[in-house]
Write a protein that holds these residues in place. Structure first.
Motif, PDB file in Angstrom:
ATOM      1  N   TYR A  25       0.827  -1.201   0.000  1.00  0.00           N
ATOM      2  CA  TYR A  25       0.000   0.000   0.000  1.00  0.00           C
ATOM      3  C   TYR A  25       0.869   1.262   0.000  1.00  0.00           C
ATOM      4  O   TYR A  25       0.613   2.214  -0.735  1.00  0.00           O
ATOM      5  N   GLN A  47       0.931   4.278  -2.709  1.00  0.00           N
ATOM      6  CA  GLN A  47       0.710   5.666  -2.317  1.00  0.00           C
ATOM      7  C   GLN A  47       1.840   6.563  -2.843  1.00  0.00           C
ATOM      8  O   GLN A  47       1.598   7.634  -3.389  1.00  0.00           O
ATOM      9  N   GLY A  67       1.422   7.069  -6.552  1.00  0.00           N
ATOM     10  CA  GLY A  67       0.346   8.008  -6.852  1.00  0.00           C
ATOM     11  C   GLY A  67       0.788   9.441  -6.654  1.00  0.00           C
ATOM     12  O   GLY A  67       0.527  10.314  -7.494  1.00  0.00           O
ATOM     13  N   LEU A  68       1.501   9.682  -5.575  1.00  0.00           N
ATOM     14  CA  LEU A  68       1.934  11.043  -5.283  1.00  0.00           C
ATOM     15  C   LEU A  68       3.001  11.500  -6.275  1.00  0.00           C
ATOM     16  O   LEU A  68       2.981  12.633  -6.739  1.00  0.00           O
ATOM     17  N   ASP A 105       3.356  10.414  -9.323  1.00  0.00           N
ATOM     18  CA  ASP A 105       2.661  10.627 -10.593  1.00  0.00           C
ATOM     19  C   ASP A 105       1.853  11.909 -10.579  1.00  0.00           C
ATOM     20  O   ASP A 105       1.561  12.477 -11.626  1.00  0.00           O
ATOM     21  N   SER A 106       1.476  12.336  -9.406  1.00  0.00           N
ATOM     22  CA  SER A 106       0.706  13.577  -9.313  1.00  0.00           C
ATOM     23  C   SER A 106       1.604  14.796  -9.312  1.00  0.00           C
ATOM     24  O   SER A 106       1.124  15.916  -9.247  1.00  0.00           O
ATOM     25  N   GLY A 107       2.890  14.568  -9.352  1.00  0.00           N
ATOM     26  CA  GLY A 107       3.789  15.701  -9.474  1.00  0.00           C
ATOM     27  C   GLY A 107       4.459  16.125  -8.186  1.00  0.00           C
ATOM     28  O   GLY A 107       5.164  17.125  -8.158  1.00  0.00           O
ATOM     29  N   LEU A 108       4.264  15.392  -7.104  1.00  0.00           N
ATOM     30  CA  LEU A 108       4.991  15.737  -5.887  1.00  0.00           C
ATOM     31  C   LEU A 108       6.402  15.159  -5.967  1.00  0.00           C
ATOM     32  O   LEU A 108       6.628  14.144  -6.611  1.00  0.00           O
ATOM     33  N   ILE A 145       5.510  14.581   4.199  1.00  0.00           N
ATOM     34  CA  ILE A 145       4.089  14.472   4.561  1.00  0.00           C
ATOM     35  C   ILE A 145       3.641  13.036   4.792  1.00  0.00           C
ATOM     36  O   ILE A 145       2.599  12.805   5.389  1.00  0.00           O
ATOM     37  N   PHE A 161       1.981  11.416   7.902  1.00  0.00           N
ATOM     38  CA  PHE A 161       0.662  11.880   8.318  1.00  0.00           C
ATOM     39  C   PHE A 161      -0.447  11.403   7.393  1.00  0.00           C
ATOM     40  O   PHE A 161      -1.594  11.792   7.540  1.00  0.00           O
ATOM     41  N   LEU A 162      -0.076  10.593   6.448  1.00  0.00           N
ATOM     42  CA  LEU A 162      -1.051  10.168   5.447  1.00  0.00           C
ATOM     43  C   LEU A 162      -1.647   8.807   5.770  1.00  0.00           C
ATOM     44  O   LEU A 162      -2.585   8.368   5.115  1.00  0.00           O
ATOM     45  N   ARG A 171      -3.643   5.749   7.699  1.00  0.00           N
ATOM     46  CA  ARG A 171      -4.924   5.668   8.392  1.00  0.00           C
ATOM     47  C   ARG A 171      -4.729   6.238   9.791  1.00  0.00           C
ATOM     48  O   ARG A 171      -3.718   5.987  10.419  1.00  0.00           O
ATOM     49  N   HIS A 186       0.167   8.824  15.978  1.00  0.00           N
ATOM     50  CA  HIS A 186       0.558  10.169  15.552  1.00  0.00           C
ATOM     51  C   HIS A 186      -0.328  11.264  16.130  1.00  0.00           C
ATOM     52  O   HIS A 186      -0.120  12.424  15.857  1.00  0.00           O
ATOM     53  N   GLY A 225       2.186  18.607 -12.486  1.00  0.00           N
ATOM     54  CA  GLY A 225       2.840  17.351 -12.804  1.00  0.00           C
ATOM     55  C   GLY A 225       2.634  16.861 -14.225  1.00  0.00           C
ATOM     56  O   GLY A 225       3.056  15.761 -14.559  1.00  0.00           O
ATOM     57  N   ARG A 231      -5.173  11.734 -10.933  1.00  0.00           N
ATOM     58  CA  ARG A 231      -4.319  12.626 -10.145  1.00  0.00           C
ATOM     59  C   ARG A 231      -5.152  13.420  -9.157  1.00  0.00           C
ATOM     60  O   ARG A 231      -4.791  13.551  -7.993  1.00  0.00           O
ATOM     61  N   CYS A 237      -6.132  11.218  -6.249  1.00  0.00           N
ATOM     62  CA  CYS A 237      -4.997  10.921  -5.370  1.00  0.00           C
ATOM     63  C   CYS A 237      -4.651  12.133  -4.525  1.00  0.00           C
ATOM     64  O   CYS A 237      -4.471  12.035  -3.309  1.00  0.00           O
TER      65      CYS A 237
END
Lengths: 127, 127
Positions: A44, A48, A51-52, A54-57, A65, A68-69, A71, A76, B56, B100, B103
């Motif tokens: 998992y 994750q 995905g991040l 690919d999203s440009g992060l 981050i 904190f992501l 569940r 925390h 991204g 994106r 996500c």
DNA sequence: GCTTGCCTTCTCATTGATGAGAAGGTTTCA
DNA sequence: TGAAACCTTCTCATCAATGAGAAGGCAAGC
């Protein structure tokens, strides 16, 4: 599980899993022979990360981050863990992510609106 | 306007504006002396490119979808412009953008939920 | 025991988006 | 006329993410 299985199950090259470790996004244990050993949850986690990315992060932001992501577990949740600077970082990252979401949503809608308009024009023209 | 003014008005280095031209995202006219000449609309166009890059997307994807992102004018609305392959490309790009968005939204929500939970814990503890 | 497959580390290369500078032409203004 | 501020092209460098290969250790099956 070892790196090969994790790679197969996530579709991410082993090369990249080692890179993510180098970037401190993954922290596998080591078997006595030196092999990396990943827990089930790594599947998992890797999805994750992908995905991040690919999203440009960047790996840098993801590293900061990602704790904190997960569940919400109570580990925390103690306010002591959260310095004011860290809270600011999280808020500003959330805001930046929100900007991305808005930009992408806007442009997705435009693409879809264009497609819909062309469709309507075709119908209207009786083609 | 020339490249310097466009750079100042968008905050994007002239170096990058030339790069976007090389990538076929911008097509300025040329003055007789060879200087690039941009229309007023280039300001908006550059902001759009920046937003998409920051989100991204690659220049390659942006190049392919950008003609369909403008305000709906009738120029592009003729179904003739849209081959089935192009329509498929647009649909699949819209879907990828949607992924994106999902996500990023998910992770933004987690960050905000974490912050809210910590806040609530602080209140509850009477700190 | 040897082969096969998986693992290790290390190194080199590439690609996309940038930064930065050189060398030189143009415009403006004093 | 000369300086300042702009523009041009070209080139080299960087950074993050990724691909790919070498050289070698480990493990399971024939």
């Amino acid at each position: 599980m070892r790196i090969g299985e994790l790679s197969r199950r996530t579709g991410v090259p082993a090369r990249m899993l080692r890179y993510y470790e180098e970037q401190d996004l993954l922290r596998p244990d080591r078997a006595v022979n030196g092999y990396r050993v990943y827990p089930e949850a790594a599947v998992y986690r890797v999805q994750q990360i992908r995905g991040l990315l690919d999203s440009g992060l960047t790996t840098d932001i993801i590293r900061r981050i990602i704790p904190f992501l997960d569940r919400p577990d109570d580990i925390h949740l103690h306010p002591d863990c959260l310095t004011p600077e860290l809270a600011d970082l999280l808020r500003s990252e959330a805001a930046r992510i929100q900007q991305r979401v808005e930009c992408l949503s806007r442009n997705r809608d435009r693409i879809l609106a264009y497609l819909a308009a062309v469709e309507a024009a075709k119908q209207g023209a009786g083609c």
